[in-house]
Design a protein around this motif. Sequence first.
Motif, mmCIF file in Angstrom:
data_model
loop_
_atom_site.group_PDB
_atom_site.id
_atom_site.type_symbol
_atom_site.label_atom_id
_atom_site.label_comp_id
_atom_site.label_asym_id
_atom_site.label_seq_id
_atom_site.Cartn_x
_atom_site.Cartn_y
_atom_site.Cartn_z
ATOM 1 N N ALA A 183 0.742 -1.084 0.031
ATOM 2 C CA ALA A 183 -0.093 0.032 -0.067
ATOM 3 C C ALA A 183 0.737 1.121 0.152
ATOM 4 O O ALA A 183 0.541 2.265 -0.720
ATOM 5 N N VAL A 184 2.098 1.242 0.680
ATOM 6 C CA VAL A 184 2.916 2.399 0.771
ATOM 7 C C VAL A 184 3.442 2.719 -0.576
ATOM 8 O O VAL A 184 3.624 3.706 -0.896
ATOM 9 N N ALA A 185 3.906 1.460 -1.068
ATOM 10 C CA ALA A 185 4.646 1.667 -2.476
ATOM 11 C C ALA A 185 3.777 1.924 -3.429
ATOM 12 O O ALA A 185 4.054 2.773 -4.424
ATOM 13 N N ALA A 186 2.506 1.634 -3.239
ATOM 14 C CA ALA A 186 1.615 2.256 -4.446
ATOM 15 C C ALA A 186 1.156 3.569 -4.145
ATOM 16 O O ALA A 186 0.519 4.176 -5.038
ATOM 17 N N GLY A 187 1.495 4.041 -2.932
ATOM 18 C CA GLY A 187 1.274 5.607 -2.970
ATOM 19 C C GLY A 187 -0.394 5.834 -2.168
ATOM 20 O O GLY A 187 -1.005 6.731 -2.080
ATOM 21 N N ASN A 188 -0.783 4.560 -1.799
ATOM 22 C CA ASN A 188 -2.278 4.464 -1.426
ATOM 23 C C ASN A 188 -2.005 4.685 0.389
ATOM 24 O O ASN A 188 -2.136 3.933 1.045
ATOM 25 N N LEU A 189 -1.965 6.192 0.635
ATOM 26 C CA LEU A 189 -1.596 6.598 2.145
ATOM 27 C C LEU A 189 -2.769 6.338 3.017
ATOM 28 O O LEU A 189 -2.524 5.858 4.272
ATOM 29 N N GLU A 190 -4.088 6.448 2.729
ATOM 30 C CA GLU A 190 -5.089 6.362 3.736
ATOM 31 C C GLU A 190 -5.102 4.657 3.995
ATOM 32 O O GLU A 190 -5.379 4.207 5.145
ATOM 33 N N ASP A 191 -5.135 4.031 3.053
ATOM 34 C CA ASP A 191 -5.300 2.392 3.007
ATOM 35 C C ASP A 191 -3.916 2.054 3.783
ATOM 36 O O ASP A 191 -4.182 1.213 4.712
ATOM 37 N N ALA A 192 -2.660 2.492 3.386
ATOM 38 C CA ALA A 192 -1.512 2.378 4.430
ATOM 39 C C ALA A 192 -1.805 2.676 5.735
ATOM 40 O O ALA A 192 -1.442 1.851 6.850
ATOM 41 N N LYS A 193 -2.401 3.692 6.127
ATOM 42 C CA LYS A 193 -2.713 4.030 7.557
ATOM 43 C C LYS A 193 -3.663 3.032 8.278
ATOM 44 O O LYS A 193 -3.241 2.611 9.402
ATOM 45 N N ALA A 194 -4.420 2.537 7.392
ATOM 46 C CA ALA A 194 -5.475 1.579 8.109
ATOM 47 C C ALA A 194 -4.606 0.226 8.206
ATOM 48 O O ALA A 194 -4.783 -0.535 9.474
ATOM 49 N N LYS A 195 -3.847 -0.127 7.373
ATOM 50 C CA LYS A 195 -2.990 -1.558 7.273
ATOM 51 C C LYS A 195 -2.009 -1.385 8.455
ATOM 52 O O LYS A 195 -1.706 -2.324 9.141
ATOM 53 N N LEU A 196 -1.567 -0.181 8.996
ATOM 54 C CA LEU A 196 -0.710 0.046 9.849
ATOM 55 C C LEU A 196 -1.001 -0.207 11.220
ATOM 56 O O LEU A 196 -0.841 -0.894 12.034
ATOM 57 N N ARG A 197 -2.322 0.317 11.394
ATOM 58 C CA ARG A 197 -3.049 0.038 12.740
ATOM 59 C C ARG A 197 -3.287 -1.506 12.912
ATOM 60 O O ARG A 197 -3.233 -1.973 13.815
ATOM 61 N N PHE A 198 -3.717 -1.922 11.841
ATOM 62 C CA PHE A 198 -4.018 -3.621 11.852
ATOM 63 C C PHE A 198 -2.692 -4.080 12.262
ATOM 64 O O PHE A 198 -2.608 -5.096 13.061
ATOM 65 N N VAL A 199 -1.630 -3.888 11.488
ATOM 66 C CA VAL A 199 -0.444 -4.510 11.706
ATOM 67 C C VAL A 199 0.120 -4.461 13.187
ATOM 68 O O VAL A 199 0.729 -5.386 13.869
ATOM 69 N N GLU A 200 -0.099 -3.066 13.777
ATOM 70 C CA GLU A 200 0.457 -2.916 14.972
ATOM 71 C C GLU A 200 -0.583 -3.742 16.086
ATOM 72 O O GLU A 200 0.173 -4.178 16.906
#
Length: 87
Positions: free
Chosen positions: A38-55
């Motif tokens: 998600a970060v590599a694709a530049g999809n930052l909103e999705d990346a933020k949600a995924k970071l919360r899930f990973v955390e």
Amino acid sequence: MANIKSAQKRIKVIAKKTARNRMIKSALKTAIRRFEEAVAAGNLEDAKAKLRFVEKKLHQAAAKGVIHKSKASRKVSRLAVRLNKAV
């Protein structure tokens, strides 16, 4: 194969725990990979949600003793830095 009954039980218990730990670690790697994609694709909103899930998943794994709590915190920190650099 063990001959003593308690040793046979320990083998079964360890096999179950190993399988569980392997599943949790695999799920962690998948979640981290999806975040990085998600970060590599530049999809930052999705990346933020995924970071919360990973955390959440990292801290759950640390609480269960699958990984060390310092390792979980270090991973979260490095992933957050990666997200902040992308922003």
